[in-house]
Design a protein around this motif. Structure first.
Motif, PDB file in Angstrom:
ATOM      1  N   SER A 792     102.107  27.424  53.899  1.00 59.30           N
ATOM      2  CA  SER A 792     102.234  28.750  54.504  1.00 59.30           C
ATOM      3  C   SER A 792     102.974  28.645  55.826  1.00 59.30           C
ATOM      4  CB  SER A 792     100.853  29.381  54.754  1.00 59.30           C
ATOM      5  OG  SER A 792     100.094  29.420  53.566  1.00 59.30           O
ATOM      6  N   SER A 800     101.339  36.122  58.296  1.00 57.60           N
ATOM      7  CA  SER A 800     101.911  35.274  57.260  1.00 57.60           C
ATOM      8  C   SER A 800     103.304  35.775  56.905  1.00 57.60           C
ATOM      9  CB  SER A 800     101.019  35.261  56.019  1.00 57.60           C
ATOM     10  OG  SER A 800     101.617  34.509  54.984  1.00 57.60           O
ATOM     11  N   LYS A 803     104.578  31.989  51.854  1.00 59.20           N
ATOM     12  CA  LYS A 803     103.477  31.268  51.231  1.00 59.20           C
ATOM     13  C   LYS A 803     103.868  30.860  49.824  1.00 59.20           C
ATOM     14  CE  LYS A 803      98.509  31.418  50.295  1.00 59.20           C
ATOM     15  NZ  LYS A 803      97.254  32.208  50.406  1.00 59.20           N
TER      16      LYS A 803
END
Length: 845
Positions: A792, A800, A803
């Motif tokens: 990630s 985020s 990923k």
């Protein structure tokens, strides 16, 4: 006490038994930590400035010249749980209960606030906390102490995430009976935040049905965090860490002689002259009583906290406000009448505004009209200016910022010279000189630890900003080497010097110049390309010369600027396979003069590499029975002279050695057999280049043969072909048809070498290149069972941005990631598997 005012100490809170109190109590070892921080004069000076800024804000507020903060400030919280057993790995619910306690205490929504005596008045701090991220890390370490190891991945901890905009909390067993500690504003960014042990996080009053929190009475109501966050927001202990002759710099808290413990009975007075109060304010969150007996902040404490969120305040960028004044930001901010020590600012009126706050270089002045002349300024100095409108209920948003530079001759004689001494991690250091929003000189990409370089900027008269950056956030002195920088003028006067800072440090200065530099550097020499792959190439050249000094090189691809460097080589990524490019390089100096371009033509490799045929036509007498290397253990048997086993692969690292074992088999008589192994290191589709035959051996018996070889540092990263050959009575070549023998093809995946150990910093994750522009390759190792690994990438705000799950990884592994869509900045690459949880910083340029 004035000495303590200059440097606010990191506060350590511990539990121990005393003669007067039965059972555990809080206590502070502030003095020893104060002395430790006194060793760093840069931090001392920064905290002195913070305290001065706070005093000025409180004075202006008392005179009605500063608007009180209104609305609710929401601070995002990132929690790092580091545990050595399941008990310490506290649940999300227990962590959320702590956030709930903070929100109640700082908004005066706690039910026990009703216990505040009538002579005191509790206040709403108008601060809320939002849990934005929880990270978890298993560790064999059972206690962490108070030296900030838990905040450093190099020491097995977790690095803070964007501490300028988030409050980081580390929950780990500190040991020694210690509850927690916090860093006051002004400390290093790399250690900024709050720490406390898991048994003091959260409140037993908020346990959900069916769950029992891991808590220890009498500190089981979440007030340890409230106390430490108070320090984080610049609040001192209620007794001022002294006796009746000192205080906490807050006017509405009674003077006290010492901390209070347990649950005292009201009234309880420790100083005769305490401001006219009948009791100590022992129920204040900044005293040492048990959790159940502390339940208030005061208006004076709120004002002190407000100061750090004002323009120029130490936590100006922390959190975001809602509510309060909804006036629009003033437009049309402009300057006029600029002189050596003064200038005038004016702006357009905002409907409904009662007054305006004008920030000049971080100092805020409240004015009634729409213009103001500011005097007492320094000649030849750049000032950042902005303005906001005030209404009866608070303040609106600030306008866009403008920079105003005073005139005059209070400038340094040019040219200016930078002397830069690197610490143990020179690749983390970069710098720039800007003027009017443009960069006139810069440096990065350094590699020699402890080295000293000098750069001279002959850029003429004007106002400039010098900025030095450290991508890791711990400056260049003194944790990992004694780095420093010094900026001097032509008369050897020091303009600025330092080394101890967080992520960056800047200084504004102006120069009178020494004549214009119009001579361009010479063209870079001997430009050549190497390491050409399907998507990348490295160009290198010999250094240019200049009458003053070369400050760097611009690299162009097909006429477009690809990047800049201070070294004499550059790796270009993101290219297209089977494509011809013209790569050019120009040298530049501090005055902006550029050399003629040197260029070279580069054609990238094809995506479809065709390897030469190499086949035997008879294996009735002998063949390769098995091949073993790394994770390849192939019991192949006879395959009619040739077998394509490229679906089987093993990962190797540059600079590492590996052993290959070849086991032959015979149908009858044993003959002399010769063996050869080739690896296509430069991935050009043949095995003819120097060093690509990695092993050769002959034998006249049926035994296995083994040999070792080292992967060269010049090998290209990624998957490539390995060829294994066995030939009757003669040495094989990589491409031939022979009568007796066998050939087998395999795949090896070449990865980068691990970062060299320069201090105690060693990570299992490698990133190359780093900094990166469009692509980076993540190198990591899985020690143990084959397992799935999550990769990630988080941005500086903890969001985020990438990923993927990599299936069935064993041993070392390389994964190339396209980062061309990411904005410039600092990111965190996180690798998680069954037995691993590791983080590496990535700088995207």
């Amino acid at each position: 006490m004035l000495k303590r005012l200059l440097i606010t100490c990191m506060v350590l809170c511990s539990v121990y038994s005393t003669y007067a109190q039965v059972g555990p109590v809080r206590n502070c070892a502030a003095q020893e930590l104060l002395e430790k921080q006194n060793d760093n004069p840069k931090i001392a000076e920064k905290r002195k400035q913070i305290e001065q800024h706070t005093r000025e804000f409180l004075q202006r507020k008392s005179k009605g010249m500063a608007q009180a903060r209104t609305g609710v400030l929401t601070i995002p919280v990132i929690v790092h749980v580091i545990y050595s057993n399941s008990q310490e790995n506290i649940s999300d619910a227990q962590i959320q209960s702590q956030i709930d306690v903070l929100n109640e205490d700082f908004r005066k929504l706690n039910s026990d606030v009703s216990g505040v005596p009538a002579e005191f008045t509790a206040t709403d701090m108008q601060i809320e906390f939002s849990l934005s991220q929880i990270t978890r890390k298993s560790s064999t370490r059972t206690s962490w102490g108070t030296n900030d190891d838990m905040k450093k991945s190099s020491q097995g901890g977790v690095d803070p995430i964007d501490p300028a905009h988030n409050m980081n909390m580390w929950i780990c067993n500190i040991g020694g009976g210690i509850l927690g500690y916090a860093q006051f504003p002004g400390g290093p960014a790399s250690t900024d935040g709050v720490v406390f042990s898991p048994q003091y996080c959260g409140s037993k009053d908020k346990e959900p049905v069916g769950e029992t929190f891991y808590l220890s009475a009498p500190f089981d109501k979440g007030r340890t965090a409230t106390h430490e966050v108070g320090h984080y927001l610049n609040l001192r202990h209620i007794w001022g860490d002294g006796n009746c002759n000192v205080d906490d710099f807050v006017s509405d808290t009674p003077t006290a002689s010492a901390p209070n413990y347990g649950c005292p009975n009201y009234p309880s007075k420790s100083c005769t002259n305490n401001g006219g109060f009948t009791s100590d304010m022992f129920m204040n969150y900044m005293d040492y009583v048990d959790d159940a007996c502390m339940f208030m902040f005061t208006a004076g404490q709120k004002a002190r906290v407000d100061a750090i969120f004002e323009p120029g305040g130490a936590r100006e960028n922390l959190g975001s406000s809602t509510g309060g004044c909804s006036l629009a930001a003033p437009s049309g901010l402009a300057s006029s009448n600029i002189a050596d020590n003064s200038f005038t600012l004016s702006w357009n009126a905002v409907s409904g505004a009662a007054s305006y706050d004008v920030s000049v270089g971080g100092t805020v002045t409240t004015v009634a009209g729409t213009s103001r002349t500011f005097t007492g300024l320094t000649a030849g100095t750049a000032y950042a200016c902005k303005v906001r409108a005030n209404c009866a209920s608070g303040s609106g948003a600030y306008s866009s910022e403008i920079t105003v530079t005073t005139t005059g001759s209070n400038c340094y004689a040019g040219p200016v010279t930078l002397t830069l001494v690197f610490d143990d991690y020179p690749a983390e250091t970069s710098w720039s000189v800007t003027s009017g929003g443009s960069t006139v000189a810069s440096g990065s990409g350094y590699s020699t630890k402890g080295a000293t370089i000098t750069e001279t900027f002959n850029v003429g008269a004007g106002a400039y900003t010098f900025t030095i950056n450290d991508s890791y956030g711990d400056g260049i002195c003194c944790s990992y080497g004694n780095g420093s920088y010094t900026l001097r003028d032509a008369s050897n006067n020091v303009i600025a010097t330092g080394g101890s800072f967080g992520s960056s440090e800047s200084v504004n200065y102006c120069t009178e110049g020494s004549g214009s530099d119009t001579q361009a550097p010479t063209a870079p020499g001997n430009l050549s390309a190497s390491g050409v792959t399907q998507t990348s190439a490295t160009v290198s050249w010999t250094a240019s010369t200049d009458n003053v000094g070369v400050t760097g090189y611009d690299v162009y691809v097909n006429g477009s600027l690809n990047g800049s460097t201070t070294s004499t080589s550059s790796t270009i990524t993101g290219l297209t396979a089977s494509t011809t490019y013209t790569i050019a390089v120009r040298a530049k100096d501090a005055a902006g003069n550029e050399s003629p371009a040197s260029s070279v033509s580069v054609t990238t490799l094809s995506n479809s590499i065709t390897y030469c045929d190499s086949k035997g036509n008879n294996t009735s007498d002998e063949w390769i029975q098995s091949v073993q290397i790394g994770s390849i253990n192939n019991n192949s048997g006879s395959n009619g002279g040739y077998a394509d086993f490229t679906s089987q692969s093993t990962s190797v690292s540059k600079g590492s050695s590996y052993t290959i074992t070849i086991t032959p088999a015979w149908a009858g008589t044993v003959y002399r057999e010769a063996y050869g192994v080739w690896i296509d290191y430069n991935q050009d589709g043949d095995f003819a280049d120097a060093g690509e035959q990695v092993y050769s051996r002959s034998r006249t018996n049926a035994s296995s043969v083994s040999g070792s070889f080292t992967i060269p540092s010049s090998a290209l990263s990624g998957a490539t072909r390995m060829r294994v050959s066995m030939k009757y009575n003669a040495d094989p070549t990589s491409c031939e048809t022979f009568t007796y023998g066998e050939v087998e093809d395999y795949t090896v995946v070449v990865g980068g070498s691990a970062r060299s150990v320069q201090a105690a910093d060693m990570s299992d994750i490698g990133l190359f290149p780093n900094p990166a522009f469009t692509y980076t390759t993540v190198h990591f190792s899985v020690a143990g069972d084959v397992q799935d690994v999550d990769l990630s990438i988080f941005d500086a705000m903890g969001r985020s941005v990438y990923k993927q799950t990599i299936s069935q990884v064993s041993g070392s592994h390389d994964e190339t990631i396209d980062i061309s869509s990411l904005k410039k900045g600092l990111y965190h690459v996180v690798i998680r598997g069954k037995d691993m949880n590791q983080t590496k910083k990535l700088l995207v340029k």
